[in-house]
Design a protein around this motif. Sequence first.
Motif, short mmCIF file in Angstrom:
data_model
loop_
_atom_site.label_atom_id
_atom_site.label_comp_id
_atom_site.label_asym_id
_atom_site.label_seq_id
_atom_site.Cartn_x
_atom_site.Cartn_y
_atom_site.Cartn_z
N GLY A 1 0.81 -1.22 0.00
CA GLY A 1 0.00 0.00 0.00
C GLY A 1 0.84 1.26 0.00
O GLY A 1 0.52 2.24 -0.68
N SER A 2 1.92 1.23 0.78
CA SER A 2 2.82 2.38 0.82
C SER A 2 3.57 2.51 -0.51
O SER A 2 3.59 3.58 -1.12
N TRP A 3 4.16 1.41 -0.97
CA TRP A 3 4.93 1.45 -2.22
C TRP A 3 4.10 1.99 -3.38
O TRP A 3 4.57 2.83 -4.15
N ALA A 4 2.88 1.50 -3.52
CA ALA A 4 2.04 1.92 -4.65
C ALA A 4 1.74 3.41 -4.60
O ALA A 4 1.66 4.08 -5.64
N SER A 5 1.60 3.94 -3.37
CA SER A 5 1.26 5.36 -3.23
C SER A 5 2.40 6.28 -3.64
O SER A 5 2.19 7.45 -3.97
N TRP A 6 3.62 5.77 -3.64
CA TRP A 6 4.78 6.62 -3.97
C TRP A 6 4.68 7.18 -5.39
O TRP A 6 5.17 8.28 -5.66
N HIS A 7 4.05 6.42 -6.27
CA HIS A 7 3.96 6.85 -7.68
C HIS A 7 2.93 7.95 -7.89
O HIS A 7 2.82 8.50 -8.99
#
Length: 384
Positions: free
Chosen positions: A344-350
């Motif tokens: 969830g965190s990784w995906a939000s970075w984009h």
Amino acid sequence: MAKAAGNKSKKITHVVVRMYCMGTGDCFILKFFAGEQEKFKMMIDCGVWQGSKAHLLPYMQDLKKYVDGKIDLLVVTHEHLDHVSVFEACSDLFTKDFTVAKTWMAWTENDSLSKVKKWKTDHGQKKKALAMAAERIEKSLEDPAKKEQILSAAKGKEILAAKGIFTTSLKNFADIHLQAVNGSYVGLLEGMRIAKKEIAKDNIDYFYPGDIIEDLPGLDGVKFYVLGPPEDWESIKTEAGGEGESYHHNKELKGTDAFTASVLSTPNSISSILPFDDHYEATSSDVYTNPKEAWRTIEDDWLFSAGSLALRLNSLTNNLSLALAIEFEDTKRVMLFPGDAEYGSWASWHDIKWKGVANGVDFTKDLLNRTVFYKVAHHMSHNG
């Protein structure tokens, strides 16, 4: 070791990373150099899942000597035992003859924000419920009558052994969130409290995704990009992506509020919120008090659904990690320290709108493509 080009006397040319492997946990020291001259010392987390002070002390004595009792920047990524516990276990080393110039944490650790206060209260209640459920299951399995009841069933020995393994795992998950006894503690892990109050002395900078930090004294030629944690709840609780992007599971939040309320209700009383529908409630308890009918009782069986709550709490806290990308301006090489951030965190970075970056440009992807050092988001991270 990541190196940068150039021979300017003040500009950072390389960094040396020391990892303290005390067990399952994180503790890093980064020393930044301009040529042969040490310019900046950075510490990231200091925790281990399990370990006595006697075991940890030699590591921390070495760390303190290695940095000469001084840290320019302390980063605490998130509130998990395996990232903050050593601040408590070896607190005497960190609170005496040890100085920290700056401390960084995620915005989700800023207790002055009403949003954070509410979230921590709700989250704290679930932590407490998890600890109490683990304790109640353990006591139940220690009851001779309960043991006999389980052993009398088909494959009783196997069932008892499996329940024992589950209980141990559940307690371990509870411990990583909650150090208090008997589930009575809601709030900061003691290691986090010490980091905030006694080491940082509340002199803490809190960061949001999209923040860019540069021009730190002693760090010429180095930039920090804050990737996480996300600012929206949907991203924090998201654990899986599309096909081929992540592992799938059934750890949904559905039902955990009712479970938490049931566990926290007064023991041996009829709660207004039960772990099952009303029509399953017996009008008479005579049948259940008959020793021959003991196999029918389910007073403790429903507690085993605490496994889902344990996994959910773990992943949610992981997604609150302060995730940093450290860039060397000359070479454009990047070091990535994501804490234990999950999908969830990784995906939000984009989705971050970076200052000075043209619309439509995925600068996060560019940062990740330039990464030459990656601290793996690990231990029990389902989609780290």
